[in-house]
Structures are given as structure tokens and as C-alpha cells.
Design an enzyme around this catalytic site. Structure first.
Site: not given
Ligand code: MG
Ligand code: NAI
Length: 354
Positions: A223, A247
Site C-alpha cells: 500500500d 500485476d
Molecule cells: Mg495486468
């Protein structure tokens, strides 16, 4: 003359549009600068293929792919017609695992001529390389559903972290950091909340970093990392993250560096036991598909990563220089980076620069 067999999977949506440009550019660069021949084997595996055949690829599809030196991939996904549970889960994610492409390398660079959404950033201020773990973690298909479709429905989604899996991606990241001028590495964690998988990740990080005293490294909660990618992206050099965190963070790194239409990636099996796969970070972009306006530079830069992997370094460098020159001139660019050019016009411009 060196020659290579490349499997080309354009896939869905803008995938084939951008991959066509990447093929033209890579072909020209490899031939001109490395005297290498690239043989392209176009494979039609996509949502349309699924609709016709009831599967994403033929029974011998994986064997076919394995016979190539590399795979150039556009994107799959046409959720209006075929569920992502099929397209992404029967072709893209299994490929990364079957071919043990455990390094998902995703550079983010702020090119001269590209408007940055952050105030006061100069070209090159953002120059990071994210190493995303690509074969296990949160995307391991381990879990299940109990009592589906009832009011007692239960879903269990497991994340799989192995000591070996964590160590090998971290080691690959440290090796990359060692070769870069700043020699910095950030390990992304969330071990304050995910007290099993991510503490194993931290243990692996603490073990591997001992072998790289020349690399300055730190550990950062995901975060806080998301905030710092926006607040001070220039602080990052190599970033190593799990499958899910990597990702998400790489859509963010792409956005702060100007556009996801510029974000390239490589899915690498460093042992070369199986082919590695090269693809833009973006998906099939159904919202702009078929209009010829997608930015092909992410795909073209992914093809440059492929040339690197094939040890066609001169061609790879030429492609990157050509992309940088086209962006800097600002004359031919697609809408996502503030222009009005088409996909093919940008491909033409890069080809001319090569
Ligand atoms: Mg992605
Ligand atoms: P997306 O990356 O396809 O699109 C997100 C946004 O970025 C859209 O507004 C799109 O127009 C824009 N965009 C993406 N690439 C662009 C380019 N080259 N030039 C200009 N604008 C661009 O993500 P989305 O919409 O969430 O997913 C669409 C489909 O793609 C889904 O089925 C998803 O599962 C799939 N997908 C597949 C991936 C792959 O095959 N590697 C990766 C990500 C998504």
C-alpha cells in the site's frame, strides 16, 4: 545467418492490431542490425478460435508452442463473448506456468515527449523495472467453490508461496539491479497482514539480499508502494513483487509513465528450457478494438525485449532508439499519449526510424 522461430499469438481485440506492427519492426531491426532471420508462425488462438472449436488451443498446442524460440503475444479477452475464465485461464496463465516463465519483467520509463500525469517530472525521472513473480502466489489456481449458486455459497482462493519460488524471483531481481547504474532494489510485501505467505517472502528476501552486498535494498508494504509510485516514482529502480502485487503495481507504473500503451513486458524462463513470451502489459481493450487507434509501442517495445532475449542486442537497441525518437518528435502518436495518429501510422514511423 542466425535464424529464429517465433510463435505469434495476436489474440483478441487490439492484440492483433498492435502485434502486426511489432512484427514488422522487429523483422526489420533483426535483419538490419543483427543479420538475423525471424520466421513468424502466426497462430489463431483467441476468443474466435474458442467459439469455433470449444477450446483455446488444439490438443497439441502446447507442444507446438514449445518448438519455438520465443512467443510474441498480443492479448486475450473478449468478455462480451467468452468469459475471462476461459481466455485468460486456459491460455495466458497456463502458458506462464507450463513454460515456467517465472520472471515477468515490466519496465516503466518516462520517455521524452510523453506527457506525464505527475507534475514536474522530466524524461528519465521514472525509470523502474518491476520483476513480478509469474508462476505461483495469488494467481495459483488452487481453491474451489462449495454450494455454488446457493445462499450457502463458499469460495476458497488460496495463495501459494514457496521458498524456492520466492527466492528465484528475488534473485533474478537482484541480478538485474546489480547491472543497473543505481543498483537499488525494493521488495514488495504485505507481511503485516498476510502473515504466512508474505512472511515467507520476507524471509526469502532477507536470505537472498545477503548475496548482494553491492545492491542497496529495502522492503516496502504494497500500500505504501502504491502511494510512492505516484508520490515519488523516481525513488524506484528494480522492484520485486508477488504475482498479484506486481500485476497491480505495473498498471500504476505504466500510468505514471504516460500510458499503458507504452508498457512492455517479458515472461522469461531464464533456463531457456522452454520458450519465453513477450507481450504488452495491456489487455485486448475492447473499448477501442477495431478502430485502428491503439498504441502499438507497448507491443513494439515488448518485441525489443524479445530481441534482447534472443541475444540480438543491436536490433533491440535500434528498436528502443527508434521508439524514443518517434515519441520525442511528437509528430506521430496515438490518442493515449495526446496525438491523433493511427496504430499503423505509428508503426510506419518507428519502422522508418529503424
Ligand atoms: Mg495486468
Ligand atoms: P485493457 O488493458 O485492455 O484496457 C484498459 C484501458 O486502457 C482501456 O481504456 C483501453 O482502451 C486502454 N488501453 C489498453 N491498451 C491500450 C493501447 N495499446 N493503446 C491505447 N489505449 C490502451 O484492460 P481491460 O479493459 O481491463 O481488459 C480487457 C480484456 O483484456 C479483459 O478480457 C481482460 O481479462 C483482458 N486482459 C488480458 C491481458 C493479457 O492477455 N495479457 C492483460 C490484461 C487484461
Amino acid at each position: 545467418m542466425a535464424s529464429f522461430r517465433i510463435a505469434v499469438l495476436g489474440g483478441d481485440g487490439i492484440g492483433p492490431e498492435v502485434i502486426d506492427q511489432a512484427v514488422r519492426v522487429a523483422q526489420a531491426a533483426a535483419s538490419k542490425f543483427d543479420a538475423a532471420e525471424l520466421h513468424w508462425n502466426k497462430l489463431p488462438w483467441s476468443s474466435a478460435y474458442y467459439q469455433e472449436h470449444g477450446r483455446m488451443l488444439p490438443a497439441d498446442g502446447w507442444d507446438t508452442l514449445a518448438k519455438h524460440d520465443a512467443i510474441l503475444f498480443g492479448a486475450v479477452g473478449n468478455p462480451a463473448v467468452v468469459s475471462d475464465k476461459i481466455t485468460v485461464h486456459e491460455l495466458l496463465l497456463p502458458m506462464r506456468r507450463k513454460f515456467d516463465q517465472y520472471v515477468n519483467m515490466r519496465p516503466a520509463y518516462l520517455f521524452d515527449g510523453v506527457p506525464c500525469p505527475l507534475v514536474g517530472k522530466k524524461p528519465g525521472d521514472i525509470d523502474m523495472l518491476v520483476y513480478r513473480e509469474n508462476t505461483e502466489g495469488e494467481y495459483a489456481p488452487v481453491g474451489g467453490k462449495l454450494y455454488p449458486g446457493t445462499d450457502r455459497e463458499v469460495a476458497i482462493q488460496n495463495a501459494v508461496f514457496t521458498r524456492g519460488g520466492c527466492e528465484r524471483i528475488l534473485r533474478a531481481g537482484f541480478e538485474a539491479a546489480r547491472k543497473r547504474p543505481r543498483k537499488k532494489l525494493t521488495s514488495i510485501t504485505k507481511s503485516n497482514a498476510l502473515i504466512y505467505g508474505l512472511t515467507l517472502w520476507d524471509d526469502a528476501y532477507n536470505a537472498v539480499r545477503k548475496d548482494y552486498p553491492d545492491v542497496q535494498s529495502n522492503s516496502l508494504l504494497v500500500d505504501a508502494a502504491a502511494m510512492d509510485f505516484v508520490r515519488k516514482p523516481e525513488a524506484f529502480d528494480v522492484v520485486v513483487a508477488s504475482n498479484l502485487f506486481g500485476d497491480i503495481l505495473t498498471d500504476l507504473s505504466a500510468a505514471v509513465a504516460g500510458s499503458i500503451g507504452l508498457a512492455s513486458s517479458a515472461n522469461i524462463n531464464p533456463t531457456k528450457a522452454y520458450p519465453s513470451m513477450f507481450e504488452p502489459v495491456h489487455g485486448s481493450a475492447p473499448d477501442i478494438a477495431g478502430r485502428g487507434v491503439a498504441n502499438p509501442l507497448a507491443a513494439i517495445l515488448s518485441a525489443a525485449l524479445m530481441l534482447d532475449h534472443l541475444e540480438l542486442a543491436a536490433g533491440a537497441t535500434a528498436v528502443r532508439k527508434a521508439v524514443a525518437a518517434v515519441l520525442k518528435s511528437g509528430r506521430v502518436s496515438t490518442a493515449d499519449v495526446g496525438g491523433t495518429a493511427t496504430t499503423v501510422q505509428v508503426g510506419d514511423a518507428v519502422l522508418a526510424a529503424v
